[in-house]
Structure formats: C-alpha cells, structure tokens
Design a protein around this motif. Sequence first.
Motif, mmCIF file in Angstrom:
data_model
loop_
_atom_site.group_PDB
_atom_site.id
_atom_site.type_symbol
_atom_site.label_atom_id
_atom_site.label_comp_id
_atom_site.label_asym_id
_atom_site.label_seq_id
_atom_site.Cartn_x
_atom_site.Cartn_y
_atom_site.Cartn_z
ATOM 1 N N ASP A 71 32.214 32.993 4.324
ATOM 2 C CA ASP A 71 32.908 31.800 3.887
ATOM 3 C C ASP A 71 31.597 30.751 3.495
ATOM 4 O O ASP A 71 31.250 30.170 4.407
ATOM 5 C CB ASP A 71 33.723 31.246 5.015
ATOM 6 N N ARG A 72 31.348 30.593 2.593
ATOM 7 C CA ARG A 72 30.269 29.796 2.185
ATOM 8 C C ARG A 72 30.334 28.367 2.431
ATOM 9 O O ARG A 72 29.481 27.467 2.896
ATOM 10 C CB ARG A 72 30.000 29.850 0.589
ATOM 11 N N ASN A 73 31.819 27.888 1.922
ATOM 12 C CA ASN A 73 32.127 26.586 2.403
ATOM 13 C C ASN A 73 31.766 26.183 3.786
ATOM 14 O O ASN A 73 31.591 25.257 4.322
ATOM 15 C CB ASN A 73 33.486 26.032 2.016
ATOM 16 N N THR A 74 32.349 27.007 4.730
ATOM 17 C CA THR A 74 32.355 26.542 6.136
ATOM 18 C C THR A 74 30.889 26.577 6.532
ATOM 19 O O THR A 74 30.722 25.880 7.526
ATOM 20 C CB THR A 74 33.292 27.831 6.860
ATOM 21 N N ARG A 127 28.393 26.130 4.687
ATOM 22 C CA ARG A 127 27.502 24.787 4.432
ATOM 23 C C ARG A 127 28.066 23.647 5.205
ATOM 24 O O ARG A 127 27.262 22.674 5.441
ATOM 25 C CB ARG A 127 27.961 24.641 3.035
ATOM 26 N N ASP A 128 29.477 23.583 5.364
ATOM 27 C CA ASP A 128 29.819 22.335 6.186
ATOM 28 C C ASP A 128 29.444 22.265 7.539
ATOM 29 O O ASP A 128 28.949 21.044 8.041
ATOM 30 C CB ASP A 128 31.513 22.297 5.992
ATOM 31 N N LEU A 129 29.279 23.300 8.206
ATOM 32 C CA LEU A 129 28.423 23.368 9.497
ATOM 33 C C LEU A 129 27.090 22.980 9.424
ATOM 34 O O LEU A 129 26.831 22.275 10.323
ATOM 35 C CB LEU A 129 28.432 25.001 10.106
ATOM 36 N N ASP A 157 25.640 20.868 7.529
ATOM 37 C CA ASP A 157 25.809 19.520 7.122
ATOM 38 C C ASP A 157 26.111 18.556 8.308
ATOM 39 O O ASP A 157 25.575 17.549 8.836
ATOM 40 C CB ASP A 157 26.691 19.195 6.001
ATOM 41 N N ARG A 158 27.166 19.401 9.256
ATOM 42 C CA ARG A 158 27.751 18.611 10.287
ATOM 43 C C ARG A 158 26.767 18.532 11.525
ATOM 44 O O ARG A 158 26.359 17.583 12.316
ATOM 45 C CB ARG A 158 28.958 19.170 10.867
ATOM 46 N N GLU A 166 29.608 18.311 17.070
ATOM 47 C CA GLU A 166 29.908 16.695 17.464
ATOM 48 C C GLU A 166 30.070 16.590 18.806
ATOM 49 O O GLU A 166 29.813 15.668 19.433
ATOM 50 C CB GLU A 166 31.215 16.251 16.466
ATOM 51 N N LYS A 214 20.584 27.679 14.213
ATOM 52 C CA LYS A 214 21.544 26.579 14.037
ATOM 53 C C LYS A 214 21.818 25.829 15.391
ATOM 54 O O LYS A 214 22.327 24.762 15.092
ATOM 55 C CB LYS A 214 22.758 27.436 13.874
ATOM 56 N N GLY A 221 20.975 27.593 3.630
ATOM 57 C CA GLY A 221 21.439 26.954 4.825
ATOM 58 C C GLY A 221 20.366 26.926 5.900
ATOM 59 O O GLY A 221 20.292 25.755 6.466
#
Length: 554
Positions: free
Chosen positions: A286-289, A291-293, A295-296, A364, A404, A456
Amino acid sequence: MQSDFAEAMAEAVARQKAGDLEGAARLYRDLLAVAPDLVPALCLLANLERRLENWPAAAERLERARQLAPQAPAVLLESGLLALARGRPAEAVPLLQALVAAQPAYAEGWFNLAYALERSNQPEPALEAYQQALQHGLGQPWEAHNRIGSCLVVLGREQAADPYFDQALSASPDYPPALFGKGMVRMAYGDFDGARQLFESALQKDPDRIEVYQQLVELRKYEDPEDPLLAKLQALLGKEGLSDYALEKLHFSLGKMANDRSDYDTAFEHYAKAKALKKLRQPPFDRNTFRDLADRICASFPELPARDANMVGDGPIPVFIVGMPRSGTTLIEQILSCHSEVGGAGELAFMESVSRRPDLHYPEGVAEQSSDWRQAVRESYLQTLEDSAGKARFITDKFPANFKHVGMIATLFPEALFIHSRRDPRDSGLSIFFQDFGMGNLYANDLDDIAFYFRGYEQLMHHWERLDQGRIYNADYEKLVADQEKATRQLLEFLGLDWEPACLRFHENPRKVSTMSRWQVRQPVYQASRERWRKFEKHLGPLAGLAPMAEQIV
C-alpha cells in the motif's frame, strides 16, 4: 424425513472418510437440493470443495451458512480454514478467535488459530495459541512442537527452538518439518554441514518438499551446470500438479543457481517469476499508506532530544543499525559483535511492534505518553536486548526498518546510538528483489514498489540527519568492503571503543545469524557484491533512476 436426512448425512460422511470425495460431494449436493438450509451439509460440502481446491464453490456454500448461523462453530472453522487455504491468514484470525472463544477446549481450533497468527506475521501470539492446543490435548502434538520451534526461529530464538524440534522428532521420528527446522537452527550457527545432513534426511522422507531444496541451494555456490541438484530442480519444475507455492520456491532456487553460474538473464527471469507468484498470495504493498506514514512521522518529530549518555545506568547502550534491507546491516553487526564490549541481538521487531499498538496512535501519540509508559517500554526492551545478546556495554539491534522509528527511539532511549548502513540502491534493490522474504516486506515483490519504498526511506533518513546532534553515523557498504580495517576503526571510534583485531575476523564469529545473510557473513569480505547491478543493468527498470544517498550528513 429427519431420519432420511440423518442417513444421507451418515453415508456422505462415511464416503468422505473413505476418501471418496467426489461421491461424498454428490450426496451433500443431493441433500442440499432438498434442504438448502441444512447448515451441517453446507459446511461439510464446503470442506470437500476446499480440499478439492474448488474455492469459489466453497465460499458460496459458506456464505449461505453464515447467513443462517454466523456464529456456529462449524461455520467459523470452515470459513477460517478456507481463508487459510486461499492465502488470506489475516481473514482467518478473527474467525478462529471467535471459534475458540465459543469452544475454549477445542485443541484443533487453537492449532488452526495459531497457524493463522503465524502466517499473519504474529509469532508471539501464535506461540501462546500453540501452547493452548497442546494443553487441550492436540491429537498430533508433534505438529505443534514443530510449529512452536518455527515461531521461535522467526523470533531469532534458535536455542529455545531446538528442544521443540527434538520433542517433535521424539514423538514422530524422521518427521520432515522438524528435521528442516533443526537444519535452519544449524544454519543460523554456521554449521552448514550439519544443516545439509538434516535437510537431506528430510528429503529422504519427503522428496518433494520444495522449501528443503531451497535451503540446500543457499548452503553453497552451484557453478557447475551439470550439478545433479540443478537437474533435480529442473525436473521438478516440469512436474504436473505443482502448487503455485512450490513453483515460487523452485523459481527462487533456480534463480540463485543461475546467478551462481553467471547466467544473469536466466537468473532474473526465474526471480521475476518467483516474485509474480508471491504477489498472488500476498496482499499488495500500500504505497499511499506508506507515504502517509512517512509524512506523519516527519511532522510528529520536528526535533530530536539531545543525546544523554547519563541515562545508561547499569544497562547496555542500545545501538540501532538501520537502513534498507540487504544494505550491509548484518555485516556491520557481525563485525561489531566480535568486539569484547559489544553484543549482537540480531533483528528485533520490538520497536515495530510498539509502533503498532492500537493504544499508542503512532506516530502522533508518542509525545502524549506518560513517563511510566516510557519507562515500562525501556525496561522491557533492555531486557529483550540482554535476553538476546547477554551482558555487554553495547548491544546492537539490526532491524533495518527501525529507520522509521528513530524519533520514537531517541525519545525512549536518549543514550541510544544509530548506525545508518548505506549501499548503492541499485545493488540493495536488486538484492531485495532476489530475496524470498518469509513475512512482511510486501514492497519487495515489485521493482516499482522497491523504488517507491527507497524514496520513503530516503525521505525519513534525510529528516533524521537534519535533526541529528551526533548520534547517527553513516556507514557506507562500498567503503567497508573496499577497506575493511579503515571502516571498522571508524565504526569503533564512533562508539568510543578501542581497536580490537578480532573485528577483522568477523567470519569466524560463532554467534548465530538468523537473517538471509547467514551464509555471506561466514565468508571473508569480498568485492563481488559491489556494483553487482551492472550485471543486470537491462533489467533494472525503476531502480536505474535511484542514486546513492549523499556521503555526508546535510
């Protein structure tokens, strides 16, 4: 009418037990034509369809059964087993959890739940479920003993695993899976001759056990095109009726053997076929997940706390070796662990597991945790380090994906140090594509996904390095293999350790190595792995556009 149903069911079950699956299936269908809502018949027919690998038909029967009796134990069991058969263990877990909640003394239910957890990359809870299966009287306990051993191997606890394989073999002598498991333990400790003997014993009992051939191929180089093992694997590849899983393993093995004899085009072709088959049975990356991780994480850690060496106390100083897989992390740990003041814990997925706790709300939520929570995590991790590596001033953890979690680690362990293992991404990317990762690493099945994952990783490491205050050291694989002594001295200087010549003899280190580099790190440093990508240049695709990370922190 009820007695007629009972007689028909009894006859169908008898045929099924006798091995007449098609005859039993016909009787179940005849029954359901008259009584379409008979849940036991729906489940038994689904069982047969599953065993005949007619999975859509099995799913159709179970869907009807779930509409009628969603919590019936037979419905939960067959639904879970079908999900497992279709390579969807994550779907099986909640179904089988509901089953054992309804029938807590059902040993087979616990065993199937354990297997689903194991296949879902959850070895710790799988261990507990296998123990429950044994406590409730599993009919073939050696199967659970063997699976417990396998989970412990995955967790890097080979010494603890070996007695379980022995238990399996004492109950069922020459049990091939346990012979295979003991062979994997021998490989981890560099006893390749002992491993070979165990693998060959397993094949004597089960000549078609493909994963055993795969490990035999990993034990040495196969440069002779007339090697009998090559002929055997090629013959197996042409055998009718092989499962996709078996074909996948064969292609990995034949790819490695072709690479050994410098037939690079054939090697790449086999690896590509293996990865295509693996993608069929694993979820997509899941690339979107991801990428989102990334960034967050960057947003959640706008700064890193200053390093505080006074936090050490009586415990070890954790040294996290991070980077892309196949970038030299195992080699660095093997070199450092030859030093008298360094212990090597191997790959510990501890921080990854912490990040996935539902109550943490990572990333977060890290800043919101109490001091008691942080202290509890610290103590648990430091104990895990010592359990894995013993007492030492420094203990390394070479779980690559901890890149990460540098922000969380620095928060929890102000005394920690990081060694960033860097390698030309074309080399590490190809090596990732050629590896048969057992669990996780879903990006590794596709060159485009590997390139995306690298970007990433690069984003996060540049972020940490911009914030760093001297706790991250960049170790370049190419420099290490070009001048091992110079690079090793620099690593030791970073840790504040005196020079010890034993670090140059890392290949003689008897410690276990659980990763896929277990053979390479038993050899002296060699240059062949530098710029290996040139041999596969026309196959690089998206990897060709990747450039090595800058040599200096910016």
